[in-house]
Write a protein that holds these residues in place. Structure first.
Motif, PDB file in Angstrom:
ATOM      1  N   LEU A 294       5.193  -5.237 -59.855  1.00 56.41           N
ATOM      2  CA  LEU A 294       4.753  -3.937 -60.365  1.00 56.41           C
ATOM      3  C   LEU A 294       5.911  -2.960 -60.540  1.00 56.41           C
ATOM      4  O   LEU A 294       5.728  -1.877 -61.085  1.00 56.41           O
ATOM      5  CB  LEU A 294       3.720  -3.322 -59.413  1.00 56.41           C
ATOM      6  CG  LEU A 294       2.425  -4.113 -59.198  1.00 56.41           C
ATOM      7  CD1 LEU A 294       1.530  -3.376 -58.216  1.00 56.41           C
ATOM      8  CD2 LEU A 294       1.695  -4.338 -60.515  1.00 56.41           C
TER       9      LEU A 294
ATOM     10  N   ARG B  80      -2.779  -6.294 -64.446  1.00 60.31           N
ATOM     11  CA  ARG B  80      -1.346  -6.122 -64.627  1.00 60.31           C
ATOM     12  C   ARG B  80      -0.587  -7.401 -64.249  1.00 60.31           C
ATOM     13  O   ARG B  80       0.326  -7.844 -64.962  1.00 60.31           O
ATOM     14  CB  ARG B  80      -0.878  -4.951 -63.755  1.00 60.31           C
ATOM     15  CG  ARG B  80       0.629  -4.791 -63.660  1.00 60.31           C
ATOM     16  CD  ARG B  80       1.197  -4.163 -64.912  1.00 60.31           C
ATOM     17  NE  ARG B  80       2.597  -3.855 -64.739  1.00 60.31           N
ATOM     18  CZ  ARG B  80       3.566  -4.361 -65.487  1.00 60.31           C
ATOM     19  NH1 ARG B  80       3.285  -5.208 -66.444  1.00 60.31           N
ATOM     20  NH2 ARG B  80       4.819  -4.006 -65.283  1.00 60.31           N
TER      21      ARG B  80
ATOM     22  N   MET C 116       1.156   0.959 -66.011  1.00 53.82           N
ATOM     23  CA  MET C 116       1.795   1.773 -64.969  1.00 53.82           C
ATOM     24  C   MET C 116       1.620   3.256 -65.258  1.00 53.82           C
ATOM     25  O   MET C 116       2.562   4.043 -65.253  1.00 53.82           O
ATOM     26  CB  MET C 116       3.282   1.417 -64.885  1.00 53.82           C
ATOM     27  CG  MET C 116       3.555  -0.062 -64.691  1.00 53.82           C
ATOM     28  SD  MET C 116       2.961  -0.667 -63.116  1.00 53.82           S
ATOM     29  CE  MET C 116       4.089   0.156 -62.001  1.00 53.82           C
TER      30      MET C 116
ATOM     31  N   HIS D  63       9.440   1.371 -66.910  1.00 49.61           N
ATOM     32  CA  HIS D  63       8.380   0.716 -66.157  1.00 49.61           C
ATOM     33  C   HIS D  63       7.780  -0.491 -66.884  1.00 49.61           C
ATOM     34  O   HIS D  63       7.304  -1.416 -66.230  1.00 49.61           O
ATOM     35  CB  HIS D  63       7.270   1.720 -65.826  1.00 49.61           C
ATOM     36  CG  HIS D  63       7.680   2.735 -64.801  1.00 49.61           C
ATOM     37  ND1 HIS D  63       7.786   2.435 -63.467  1.00 49.61           N
ATOM     38  CD2 HIS D  63       8.033   4.040 -64.928  1.00 49.61           C
ATOM     39  CE1 HIS D  63       8.162   3.514 -62.805  1.00 49.61           C
ATOM     40  NE2 HIS D  63       8.334   4.491 -63.664  1.00 49.61           N
TER      41      HIS D  63
END
Length: 448
Positions: A111, A304, A380, A436
């Motif tokens: 992540l 994700r 994100m 990100h």
């Protein structure tokens, strides 16, 4: 292996004839962990085998895992005897529950930061539940860190790696056995543990939990550039992980309570650290405020993780933060967004991102043209929103944080900030998105 015999009530040793589809999933100084399918049970298991020099730790781990069995500890199914993947000499090991989602450490790497807030709160609570149970059984974990908090299919936390566990001397009220070698990760060790004659007690785990809380909240590694000698020198002097980024997380419900608990746990005085029953009062209260959103939070993270654009490099984004004293962590030093200026430069260097090749007008056009795709694919959202800082009004921030899916979060961000903020806000959003989710920007034709 007397302790191994204590497991005979569970099952006969698992041999090679019971296993198929072997795969090496982890290895290191401790030994190896394999994934294999049990032919009779019809599900995957983990086979843990330690090197000969630390084989006795395997016995200790088996004993402690068996005694400390609960829903917040990785399940132990039995023992293994055989030659994994065609090795010449017979090996002995443990047959354990296979945790397909890895660890908190691997989740942070996937992540590039912490998971969504409800999941942060649940992880903090489940780890506290697991350690509290172990302590009630007079067992210490003694190696609590993100890589030893494993995750099941639904991202529930379970404690693993009891190879360094000790029976808590304070709980047993027995003679202390002095050990000249302190096991575990030095970044999670309390200041008193750096003394050669230190006898591990339960306050060791409490301190480690405080540092672990910091890591779970921030999604980072503490003291990423500090070696053992520097940590050994500075931790007893009062240095702790930097809290500047946490201070900028602002309106997360329960954040203040978790940070207060974190600092109590990492207190330099073992006597001032709260027992885990007191920790649970805090974590239970915080998690209860977000429990009705945990299913959506887990789905969001799993989406994700399963996305083909999910941080393909799996690069750790641990920030370059120096060791910091408690007094410094409470200061109001000026920062550039959620990171100090040196941190941001370091992160951009790591992922090879440059923001100089596109003008602000080009970046704003990219955000406008790709609106539909960005609403669908940006995962994100909260991390990017935090990067925007004061460009997002507090009321808009609250609405974004309250949205139950990333798609709804992105729609609110467009409606409340990107449309009204003009070119400057859109350009800042583009820069944050590149950091990100670089694979998404590349897929949409952004400049690198």
């Amino acid at each position: 292996m007397q302790e191994m015999e204590l497991l005979s009530h569970k099952t006969e040793p698992v041999g090679d004839k019971h296993l198929e589809n072997w795969k090496l999933v982890d290895s290191g100084g401790f030994g190896r962990v394999y994934k294999a399918r049990h032919k009779d049970w019809c599900f995957d298991v983990a086979i843990k085998i330690l090197h000969d020099g630390v084989r006795m730790s395997l016995c200790d781990e088996a004993y402690h895992m068996d005694k400390g069995s609960c829903k917040f500890v990785v399940g132990l199914y039995g023992t293994y005897q055989g030659c994994p993947l065609g090795e010449t000499f017979p090996q002995q090991g443990l047959v354990m529950e296979f945790m397909m989602r890895g660890s908190v450490q691997s989740l942070q790497k996937h992540l590039s930061g912490p998971p969504v807030w409800p999941l942060v709160c649940r992880l903090a609570h489940e780890v506290a539940l697991g350690i509290n149970f172990l302590h009630s059984q007079k067992i210490m974990h003694h190696d609590l860190k993100p890589s030893n908090v494993l995750l099941n299919d639904d991202l529930n936390a379970k404690l693993a790696d009891f190879g360094l566990s000790r029976v808590s001397t304070s709980a047993l009220n027995s003679n202390r056995e002095t050990s000249g070698v302190i096991g575990g990760s030095y970044k999670y060790m309390p200041p008193e543990a750096f003394e050669v004659s230190y006898d591990p007690v339960r306050s060791f785990d409490i301190y480690s939990y405080g540092i672990l809380l910091w890591s779970i909240i921030t999604g980072k590694e503490p003291y990423p550039l500090a070696d053992y000698n520097r940590v050994e020198l500075r931790i007893p002097k009062g240095d702790r992980p930097c809290c500047q980024g946490i201070d900028l997380m602002r309106e997360r419900e329960g954040l203040k309570e978790l940070v207060d608990l974190m600092k109590r746990c990492w207190d330099g005085s073992p006597a001032k650290r709260p027992p885990f029953k007191d920790c649970l009062k805090v974590t239970d209260n915080v998690f209860s405020k977000h429990e009705n959103r945990i299913r959506d939070a887990v789905d969001q993270v799993l989406t994700r993780l399963n996305s083909p654009t999910s941080n393909q490099s799996h690069m750790s984004m641990a920030s370059n933060v120096p060791l910091q004293t408690p007094e410094q962590s409470m200061s109001n030093d000026t920062v550039d967004g959620p990171f100090t200026k040196p941190e941001r430069s370091s992160i951009q260097d790591c992922v090879g991102i440059s923001t100089r090749r596109m003008s602000s007008t080009d970046k704003a056009k990219f955000v406008d043209v790709n609106k539909a795709t960005l609403i669908q694919d940006v995962a994100m959202v909260m991390a990017i929103t935090e990067e925007l800082g004061d460009m997002v009004h507090p009321e808009a921030y609250s609405l974004i944080d309250a949205a139950v899916t990333t798609q709804k979060q992105m729609r609110v961000l467009y409606q409340k900030s990107l449309h009204s903020g003009g070119e400057e806000v859109k350009a800042a959003f583009y820069d944050a998105l590149k950091k990100h989710q670089p694979a998404l920007v590349k897929r949409l034709g952004g400049s690198f």
